[in-house]
Design an enzyme around this catalytic site. Sequence first.
Site, short mmCIF file in Angstrom:
data_model
loop_
_atom_site.label_atom_id
_atom_site.label_comp_id
_atom_site.label_asym_id
_atom_site.label_seq_id
_atom_site.Cartn_x
_atom_site.Cartn_y
_atom_site.Cartn_z
N SER A 1 26.62 -9.54 40.25
CA SER A 1 25.99 -10.73 40.33
C SER A 1 26.04 -11.51 38.93
O SER A 1 25.56 -12.64 39.08
CB SER A 1 24.33 -10.28 40.53
N LYS B 1 19.60 -10.39 34.48
CA LYS B 1 19.81 -11.72 34.66
C LYS B 1 19.75 -12.58 33.57
O LYS B 1 19.63 -12.25 32.35
CB LYS B 1 18.47 -12.10 35.52
#
Lengths: 143, 432
Positions: free
Chosen positions: A64, A101
């Site tokens: 991701s 993230k």
Amino acid sequence: MGVVVGPRVIDAGMSLLSVLISPVPVAAGYPSPAQDYFDGRIDLNEHLIKDITSTYVVRVSGDSMEGAGISDGDELIVNRALEPKDGSVVIAVLDGELTIKRLRITGSGVVLQAENPAYPDIRVPSVSDLVIWGVATRCLHHV
Amino acid sequence: MSKPATMRQMPQIAHVDVNCFYASAERAFDPSLEGKPVVVLSNNDGCAVTRSPEAKALGIPLGEPWFKLAPRAREWGLVALSSNYELYGDISARVMELLGRYSAWLEVYSIDEAFLGVKGTPEELLDLGRTTKAAVRRNVGVPVCVGIAGTKTLAKLANKWAKNNPAFDGVCHWDSVPAADRESLMRRLSVIEIWGVASRLTKRLNGLGIHSILDLSRADPVMIRDRFSVVMMRTVLELQGTPCIPMEEERIGRDQLIFSRSFATPITTAAGMRQVMSVYGQQASARLAKHGLQAKVLTAFAGTSHFNPKDTSYPSVCVPLPMPTADPVLLTRAAHAFLPHINEGIRYARAGIMVTDLRPTGNQAPLSLFENPHEERHVGTLLEDVTRRYGRGSIGLGHAGIRGGPDWTMKRDMLSPRYTTHWDELPLVKAA
Ligand SMILES: [Mg+2]
């Protein structure tokens, strides 16, 4: 302030950080005054780690963060002493898991972004609604 | 009753202690354990040596054998982990190094406890306690409580109070608490709750009408010395506010041995530190052999003097041993791995080592149960000499009993990764 922080000569095989240093094992000798101006062999600890006591190395699992150049299997250097800011790549605790993230702090709220369009953003009202485990400072990308 | 300003500036002692240390170290890398009942088991997965607050709330006693807990673990949602001493040793080293930044004087007391010399107004002291607590939590990742008082004994008591009473939010400055509250706490607590009073002495103390900590604090120190010992007298004096407990040079915990001392003349060279570490290696070996134990993890540390606050340094390092051992050569060599972490020219006023991950000597009988002939006959030194001259592996110990059984004899079914000391066991972060 006289506090001695950060890396010194690391004995190969002793700590995980020894993996980061040159392939030639550093002799378990003594740091001599000469080392203060000896600028020979590069010590990666010295350049990659600012606060060794507050630094951990973690391994990435998943794709991701590809857009940030962080791939599955890469290692990250994470400094827990740093204040997370807008744009920081952070390790956040999400559903009991350490998750990587991009942190975005905007006027309208806080967003945890993936760097891969396949993954949705996570929005929270403020940073205090998050548990930030640490701030990634370097990616050891496998080329 | 307000004290003059100079009184309030008297040096005080902060006692910092990690909350349920082993469980907290595990949680730092596995947040899914947060909020769950967690127990960490002793070597060989024997019994619960650390319980998270949730596990305590289930009524699980300290030292409860795993075979009694196992049948109910699923029903309770209880997570049991084998002890991961490499992880605990490294986290301990990080905590100590960080604490050294907040005080010019630090004594490592156990794997998860330290005494810090602190100074300031009550407000400043509380502030320092809170800053320290937040820093350890944030930078290293484990929660601590802080007790601050005029003596070590009172600082430990204040810490215990901070842990048990949420109103303190983890930091208790003894002198800032109203005297009536302090008294009622000391009246409530049995005398065995205080640091330094062995439970076997309770009966004799009770016979003298001493039941609570308050009773003990009001006892006559001289009488206590005559009836008990100087050690107990010091506890009484400390409860009365007179600091007098020196650091013991050898401390034996439930699952750790610590050797440390301060030096009259500071050590400023690696050669000097090498000698000190060699002495500790030998001492640890002798003590382990005496108890029929071997160690697998060693932590070495040093610290500067508070007389020289300019150059403070508290290096600390965790050294996994190649095998469980009580061998003076291996222990000394491991302690020497600390040397690259000290800075030449810095004046180190104290140093020590701690050995953990203790287990009984392997299957083979040791040469002697109660003494280490290896040590007595200077075999260690001889081995070291030979090894230095002819290289490693040129000579070995003839009896496997000294080096202990292979590691597979240890049962560690629920061992978490050694997150911080092994490259192939790093914590995983999810990118999803
Ligand atoms: Mg503790």
